[in-house]
Design a protein around this motif. Structure first.
Motif, short mmCIF file in Angstrom:
data_model
loop_
_atom_site.label_atom_id
_atom_site.label_comp_id
_atom_site.label_asym_id
_atom_site.label_seq_id
_atom_site.Cartn_x
_atom_site.Cartn_y
_atom_site.Cartn_z
N THR A 10 84.37 70.70 88.03
CA THR A 10 85.54 71.58 88.01
C THR A 10 85.91 72.10 89.39
O THR A 10 86.86 72.87 89.53
N PHE A 11 85.18 71.69 90.43
CA PHE A 11 85.47 72.18 91.78
C PHE A 11 86.80 71.60 92.28
O PHE A 11 87.13 70.45 92.01
N PRO A 12 87.57 72.39 93.03
CA PRO A 12 88.84 71.90 93.55
C PRO A 12 88.62 70.92 94.71
O PRO A 12 87.66 71.06 95.47
N VAL A 13 89.50 69.93 94.80
CA VAL A 13 89.48 69.00 95.93
C VAL A 13 90.86 69.03 96.59
O VAL A 13 91.86 69.38 95.95
N TYR B 232 95.51 70.11 90.04
CA TYR B 232 95.33 68.73 90.52
C TYR B 232 93.91 68.23 90.26
O TYR B 232 93.71 67.11 89.77
N SER B 233 92.93 69.05 90.54
CA SER B 233 91.53 68.64 90.43
C SER B 233 91.09 68.47 88.99
O SER B 233 90.36 67.52 88.66
N GLY C 187 83.77 76.47 93.00
CA GLY C 187 84.71 76.46 91.90
C GLY C 187 85.24 77.84 91.58
O GLY C 187 85.13 78.77 92.37
N LEU C 188 85.77 77.98 90.38
CA LEU C 188 86.31 79.26 89.94
C LEU C 188 85.22 80.33 89.89
O LEU C 188 85.44 81.48 90.28
#
Length: 541
Positions: free
Chosen positions: A192-195, A123-124, A73-74
């Motif tokens: 909160t991780f991007p997909v 988006y995520s 994530g961030l």
């Protein structure tokens, strides 16, 4: 689901400066003079089969371990405690501390080589609160106070109205309803991780299959044989790949602790799950003390009552059952690994928590038992008219031992007739979440180092509040705590309400006990048990 991060005082100090960033990053740190093995591969036990590897759909520890290897994530949690940059190389907050700006690394890439941009996070984050996805952790975005999250989850606004935006390709902005001092450290959670949007749109629910998945972390998914193994291999596109040492990770879904120990002794396993079999713990501490790792944990083991189902909708029944549990016997005699008996729902090692004076904790067990008998008699239950119910727990040797012991206490002291029912992990999670039970074994591991990570679980709008507990006074205290200069007083009052209403029966504050081969380097236990394989290395042996 967990982490140890910057202390609140440190975060508050950094807020005064208006900028939150650190120079260090998380990676394997091999001490000078250590000779590495030529074969950098590790086999880890992962307990049950994960219910999902989708960051926005995971629920439970097994999925969390694997996902922290596959995605980033961030920010991330450092092994020794603290928050370090992840895909965001830096971040800052405006004067009101309600608008956060994250600078995305320009060398961050997906496992297929695509650049990771601020648009991916938009988006995520929107996906996490979309009612169509029905994420079990959508409430986490509400807890983080992201503007419009609550209304979107309730269907009153569109996911596109979530207050997140891409200022440009590498600048991600989040607007909060109100300032909360622990917002940045919450961003280390897998929700909160991007997909990868294109992959999800192309494959739908099958996007996490090995042939389809695109990930953002230090590893990528090579193979997933359900109920056999999950194999990860190093992601050469990962922005910090040069600091990663382990090339291959194999996760084994071994539920039986004795089987795990046998595989470990046979050399098939390098790193165990989060609990050593009770019957072997003391012996192993003597035989191989350097391989038995024990760490205090921000985790609570408890029994949840179905507050909407009779007779558990009566506080006297809940209190009677809770008081009749001899916590000292469970923690010391049955477990004996350092667990701390407790009547509090919040572990005492979390930042900013001051436990209230609990009247039941000061009683002797004999006094508790007498009070329990009295309370049940008031409701009309006793040995001549026994309380009868089912105790649900997920398949696990330790859970079974505890369930047998506690049900025996209830029978002996209260005359209760208890039917024990065990279910495999996925089925158990579904039934507990939906309230399809009388009394259920439960546990909660802190997602970040602050008391709200525990107490928010029992708020009315939390989708994981399987106890079906609803209390407006309790909800109001947790809401006030989010913006309070000193939230501790509200946490103390909230904990006192739990003691009064007893929607759940806290039993003990947990610890992590794990077997690790002496040639596995880089392991550092922390209260939230956030482990990343990229921090490890295999020493020549």
């Amino acid at each position: 689901m967990k982490t140890k991060r910057l202390a609140l005082s440190a975060i508050s100090a950094s807020f005064l400066a208006g900028v939150l960033s650190v120079s260090s990053v998380q990676s394997a740190e091999v001490p000078a003079g250590v000779k590495l093995a030529k074969k950098q591969e590790i086999v880890r036990v992962n307990g049950s089969e994960p219910s999902s590897l989708d960051p926005q759909k995971i629920e439970g520890v097994p999925g969390a371990y694997v996902t922290r290897d596959l995605f980033e994530g961030l920010v991330s949690d450092s092994p020794g405690g603290g928050t370090v940059p992840g895909i965001a190389e830096s971040w800052s907050a405006d004067k009101t501390k309600t608008i956060y700006t994250f600078k995305i690394r320009k060398n961050a890439k997906w496992s297929n080589g695509d650049p990771i941009t601020a648009h991916d996070f938009v988006y995520s984050f929107q996906r996490a609160v979309d009612p169509k996805l029905a994420s079990n952790y959508s409430w986490y975005m509400e807890l983080a106070e992201i503007k419009n999250a609550s209304a979107i989850i309730k269907g009153k606004k569109k996911p596109s109205e979530l207050a997140v935006r891409a200022v440009d390709d590498y600048t991600f902005e989040v607007t909060l309803n109100k300032a909360i001092p622990y917002f940045v450290r919450m961003m280390a959670h897998y929700t909160t991780f991007p997909v990868h949007k294109a992959t999800i749109e192309k494959y739908g629910n099958k996007w996490t299959l090995p042939s389809n998945i695109v990930s953002s972390g230090a590893y990528k998914l090579k193979d997933w044989a359900v109920n056999e193994r999950i194999v990860l291999e190093r992601n050469s596109h990962y922005w910090n790949d040069k600091e990663t040492v382990i090339n291959k990770v194999t996760y084994l879904p071994i539920v039986d602790r004795n089987t795990e120990l046998n595989r470990y002794r046979a050399g098939d396993v390098d790193m165990g799950y989060e609990r050593i079999a009770l019957e072997h713990f003391r012996r192993l501490k003597k035989e191989i003390p350097n391989e038995v790792k024990v760490t205090g944990r921000a985790s609570i083991y408890y029994y949840a009552f179905n507050n909407k189902r009779k007779p558990f909708n009566d506080v006297r029944v809940r209190k009677a059952l809770s008081l009749a549990i001899d916590r000292d016997v469970v923690a010391s005699k049955i477990l004996g690994q350092g667990q701390i008996p407790t009547f509090n729902f919040t572990p005492n090692n979390l930042d900013g928590f001051v436990p209230p004076a609990n009247p039941y904790a000061k009683m002797t067990q004999q006094q508790r038992d007498a009070e329990a008998i009295k309370l049940l008699k008031e409701v009309g239950f006793g040995k001549d008219k026994p309380l009868s119910f089912t105790l649900l727990y997920n398949t696990d040797d330790n859970h079974k031992k505890i369930a047998i012991a506690i049900s025996s206490m209830w029978k002996k002291k209260l005359g209760a007739k208890v039917n024990l029912e065990n279910q495999e992990w996925k089925t158990y999670l579904d039934n507990k979440r939906l309230g399809n039970y009388d009394v259920a074994r439960a546990g909660w591991n802190g997602d970040y180092n602050e008391a709200s990570t525990m107490l928010d679980l029992l708020t009315s709008n939390n989708s994981l509040n399987g106890s079906q507990y609803r209390n407006k006074e309790y909800d109001a205290l947790l809401a006030k705590a989010k913006t309070a200069e000193n939230p501790s007083e509200y946490y103390t009052k909230a904990e006192a309400i739990i003691a009064r209403d007893m929607p759940v029966a806290p039993i003990y504050q947990d610890v992590t006990t794990r077997l690790i081969k002496p040639y596995v380097g880089g392991y550092k236990g922390n209260p939230l048990d956030n482990t990343y394989t990229k921090n490890y290395y295999i020493i020549a042996h």
